[in-house]
Scaffold this active site. Structure first.
Site, PDB file in Angstrom:
ATOM      1  N   HIS A  64       0.840  -1.211  -0.133  1.00 12.33           N
ATOM      2  CA  HIS A  64      -0.094   0.127   0.096  1.00 12.33           C
ATOM      3  C   HIS A  64       0.879   1.203   0.165  1.00 12.33           C
ATOM      4  CE1 HIS A  64      -2.844  -2.610   2.407  1.00 12.33           C
ATOM      5  NE2 HIS A  64      -3.160  -2.775   1.196  1.00 12.33           N
ATOM      6  N   LYS A  73       5.952   5.752   7.790  1.00 17.86           N
ATOM      7  CA  LYS A  73       5.726   4.881   8.740  1.00 17.86           C
ATOM      8  C   LYS A  73       6.645   4.311   9.716  1.00 17.86           C
ATOM      9  CE  LYS A  73       1.881   3.568   5.849  1.00 17.86           C
ATOM     10  NZ  LYS A  73       1.414   2.183   5.057  1.00 17.86           N
ATOM     11  N   TYR A 133       1.692   0.856  13.998  1.00 15.84           N
ATOM     12  CA  TYR A 133       2.362   1.818  13.280  1.00 15.84           C
ATOM     13  C   TYR A 133       1.969   3.251  13.549  1.00 15.84           C
ATOM     14  CZ  TYR A 133      -1.008   0.854   9.716  1.00 15.84           C
ATOM     15  OH  TYR A 133      -2.334   0.649   9.167  1.00 15.84           O
ATOM     16  N   ASP A 170      -6.433  -5.710  -2.412  1.00 20.53           N
ATOM     17  CA  ASP A 170      -4.988  -6.297  -2.542  1.00 20.53           C
ATOM     18  C   ASP A 170      -4.659  -7.302  -3.739  1.00 20.53           C
ATOM     19  OD1 ASP A 170      -4.557  -4.480  -0.520  1.00 20.53           O
ATOM     20  OD2 ASP A 170      -3.832  -5.944   0.948  1.00 20.53           O
TER      21      ASP A 170
END
Length: 183
Positions: A64, A73, A133, A170
Protein backbone atom coordinates in the site's frame (compact mmCIF):
# COMPACT_ATOMS: atom_id res chain seq x y z
CA UNK A 1 22.79 8.26 25.23
CA UNK A 2 20.23 6.86 22.82
CA UNK A 3 17.98 3.96 23.70
CA UNK A 4 17.93 2.87 20.04
CA UNK A 5 20.25 1.35 17.48
CA UNK A 6 19.55 2.64 13.97
CA UNK A 7 20.65 0.27 11.21
CA UNK A 8 20.92 1.73 7.72
CA UNK A 9 19.69 -0.46 4.89
CA UNK A 10 20.80 -0.46 1.26
CA UNK A 11 17.93 1.94 0.51
CA UNK A 12 18.48 5.52 1.64
CA UNK A 13 16.07 6.59 4.38
CA UNK A 14 14.90 3.09 5.35
CA UNK A 15 16.03 2.01 8.82
CA UNK A 16 15.77 -1.07 11.01
CA UNK A 17 15.58 0.16 14.59
CA UNK A 18 16.32 -1.90 17.67
CA UNK A 19 15.32 -0.44 21.03
CA UNK A 20 17.23 -1.11 24.23
CA UNK A 21 15.16 -3.40 26.42
CA UNK A 22 15.54 -3.20 30.19
CA UNK A 23 14.28 -6.36 31.83
CA UNK A 24 14.32 -8.27 35.07
CA UNK A 25 12.21 -10.89 36.84
CA UNK A 26 9.18 -8.53 36.72
CA UNK A 27 9.16 -8.08 32.95
CA UNK A 28 10.66 -5.38 30.73
CA UNK A 29 10.59 -1.71 29.80
CA UNK A 30 11.60 0.00 26.57
CA UNK A 31 11.09 3.25 24.75
CA UNK A 32 9.46 2.76 21.36
CA UNK A 33 9.92 6.31 20.12
CA UNK A 34 11.79 9.41 21.25
CA UNK A 35 11.76 12.35 18.88
CA UNK A 36 15.24 13.66 19.78
CA UNK A 37 16.90 10.25 19.25
CA UNK A 38 15.16 9.75 15.91
CA UNK A 39 16.06 13.25 14.72
CA UNK A 40 19.69 12.66 15.70
CA UNK A 41 19.62 9.54 13.49
CA UNK A 42 18.23 11.58 10.58
CA UNK A 43 14.55 10.64 10.92
CA UNK A 44 12.56 13.83 11.20
CA UNK A 45 8.80 13.28 11.22
CA UNK A 46 5.87 14.58 13.14
CA UNK A 47 3.64 11.58 13.65
CA UNK A 48 -0.09 12.36 13.45
CA UNK A 49 -1.80 8.99 13.65
CA UNK A 50 -1.24 5.61 15.30
CA UNK A 51 -2.82 2.43 13.86
CA UNK A 52 -3.08 -1.19 14.96
CA UNK A 53 -4.15 -4.32 13.11
CA UNK A 54 -4.59 -7.95 14.07
CA UNK A 55 -4.22 -10.64 11.42
CA UNK A 56 -3.98 -14.40 11.25
CA UNK A 57 -1.26 -16.57 9.75
CA UNK A 58 -0.81 -16.14 6.01
CA UNK A 59 -2.52 -12.74 5.80
CA UNK A 60 -0.62 -10.45 3.47
CA UNK A 61 -1.53 -6.78 3.75
CA UNK A 62 -0.17 -4.61 0.96
CA UNK A 63 1.64 -3.35 -0.84
CA UNK A 64 0.00 0.00 0.00
CA UNK A 65 0.79 3.70 -0.40
CA UNK A 66 -1.04 7.00 -0.58
CA UNK A 67 -0.57 9.07 -3.73
CA UNK A 68 -1.31 12.68 -2.83
CA UNK A 69 -0.91 12.34 0.94
CA UNK A 70 2.10 10.01 1.29
CA UNK A 71 2.92 8.64 4.71
CA UNK A 72 6.16 7.86 6.49
CA UNK A 73 5.60 4.94 8.87
CA UNK A 74 7.30 3.60 11.97
CA UNK A 75 6.08 0.00 12.30
CA UNK A 76 6.48 -2.78 14.85
CA UNK A 77 4.88 -6.01 16.04
CA UNK A 78 3.55 -6.34 19.58
CA UNK A 79 2.32 -9.92 19.23
CA UNK A 80 3.53 -12.62 16.86
CA UNK A 81 5.83 -12.27 13.85
CA UNK A 82 5.66 -10.76 10.36
CA UNK A 83 7.86 -10.31 7.33
CA UNK A 84 7.67 -6.59 6.58
CA UNK A 85 8.55 -5.01 3.22
CA UNK A 86 9.12 -1.51 1.83
CA UNK A 87 9.40 -0.96 -1.96
CA UNK A 88 11.07 2.22 -3.23
CA UNK A 89 8.72 4.11 -5.58
CA UNK A 90 10.78 7.32 -5.70
CA UNK A 91 11.37 7.75 -9.43
CA UNK A 92 14.65 9.69 -8.99
CA UNK A 93 16.08 7.24 -6.45
CA UNK A 94 19.03 5.03 -7.38
CA UNK A 95 17.12 2.17 -5.70
CA UNK A 96 13.81 2.77 -7.54
CA UNK A 97 11.92 -0.54 -7.70
CA UNK A 98 14.06 -2.21 -5.03
CA UNK A 99 12.84 -3.41 -1.64
CA UNK A 100 13.97 -4.01 1.92
CA UNK A 101 12.44 -6.84 3.94
CA UNK A 102 12.81 -7.54 7.65
CA UNK A 103 11.33 -9.90 10.23
CA UNK A 104 9.57 -8.01 13.01
CA UNK A 105 8.39 -9.87 16.09
CA UNK A 106 7.33 -9.46 19.67
CA UNK A 107 10.59 -11.25 20.60
CA UNK A 108 13.10 -9.18 18.61
CA UNK A 109 11.18 -5.92 19.23
CA UNK A 110 12.68 -4.42 16.06
CA UNK A 111 11.00 -1.52 14.34
CA UNK A 112 11.07 -0.54 10.70
CA UNK A 113 11.06 3.04 9.46
CA UNK A 114 9.53 3.44 6.00
CA UNK A 115 9.84 6.99 4.60
CA UNK A 116 7.40 8.67 2.26
CA UNK A 117 7.61 7.42 -1.32
CA UNK A 118 7.37 3.69 -0.61
CA UNK A 119 4.82 0.92 -1.01
CA UNK A 120 4.54 -1.04 2.24
CA UNK A 121 3.17 -4.42 3.25
CA UNK A 122 3.64 -7.43 5.50
CA UNK A 123 3.00 -11.18 5.69
CA UNK A 124 1.96 -12.77 9.00
CA UNK A 125 4.28 -15.67 9.88
CA UNK A 126 2.88 -16.62 13.31
CA UNK A 127 -0.58 -17.98 14.15
CA UNK A 128 -1.66 -14.35 14.59
CA UNK A 129 0.06 -10.99 14.79
CA UNK A 130 -0.72 -7.57 16.15
CA UNK A 131 0.95 -4.84 14.13
CA UNK A 132 1.21 -1.20 15.23
CA UNK A 133 2.45 1.81 13.34
CA UNK A 134 2.83 5.54 13.55
CA UNK A 135 2.11 7.67 10.46
CA UNK A 136 3.22 11.21 9.69
CA UNK A 137 0.13 11.91 7.59
CA UNK A 138 -3.54 11.05 8.02
CA UNK A 139 -5.12 8.15 6.16
CA UNK A 140 -7.20 9.10 3.13
CA UNK A 141 -8.98 6.00 1.74
CA UNK A 142 -9.76 7.69 -1.58
CA UNK A 143 -6.04 8.38 -2.08
CA UNK A 144 -4.79 4.82 -1.64
CA UNK A 145 -2.69 3.11 -4.25
CA UNK A 146 -1.08 -0.27 -4.37
CA UNK A 147 1.34 -2.64 -6.00
CA UNK A 148 0.70 -6.39 -6.36
CA UNK A 149 2.68 -8.31 -3.73
CA UNK A 150 4.10 -10.95 -6.11
CA UNK A 151 5.33 -8.64 -8.87
CA UNK A 152 7.96 -10.42 -10.99
CA UNK A 153 10.09 -7.29 -11.52
CA UNK A 154 10.31 -6.42 -7.82
CA UNK A 155 10.72 -10.14 -7.02
CA UNK A 156 10.18 -9.95 -3.25
CA UNK A 157 11.56 -13.01 -1.50
CA UNK A 158 8.49 -13.67 0.67
CA UNK A 159 8.88 -16.55 3.14
CA UNK A 160 7.55 -19.76 1.63
CA UNK A 161 5.10 -22.34 2.89
CA UNK A 162 2.18 -20.00 3.54
CA UNK A 163 -1.29 -19.97 2.05
CA UNK A 164 -1.46 -16.27 1.19
CA UNK A 165 -4.69 -14.55 2.25
CA UNK A 166 -5.37 -11.24 0.47
CA UNK A 167 -8.19 -8.72 0.56
CA UNK A 168 -10.11 -8.29 -2.70
CA UNK A 169 -8.54 -4.84 -3.06
CA UNK A 170 -5.00 -6.20 -2.65
CA UNK A 171 -5.62 -8.98 -5.20
CA UNK A 172 -6.32 -6.39 -7.90
CA UNK A 173 -3.33 -4.09 -7.53
CA UNK A 174 -1.26 -3.49 -10.68
CA UNK A 175 2.21 -4.83 -11.39
CA UNK A 176 5.25 -2.54 -11.23
CA UNK A 177 5.20 -2.17 -15.03
CA UNK A 178 1.49 -1.37 -15.00
CA UNK A 179 1.81 1.07 -12.13
CA UNK A 180 1.26 4.48 -13.64
CA UNK A 181 2.56 6.27 -10.57
CA UNK A 182 5.78 7.18 -8.78
CA UNK A 183 6.82 9.74 -6.20
Amino acid sequence: MSNFTFENTHIDGVYIITPKVYGDHRGYFMETYKQSDFEEAGISCTFLQDNQSKSRKGVLRGLHFQKTYPQAKLVRVIKGEVYDVAVDLRKDSKTYGEYVGVILSEENKKQFFVPRGFAHGFLVLSEEAEFVYKCDNLYHPEDEGGLIYNDEDININWPEGFQILLSEKDKNFPTFKELNFSF
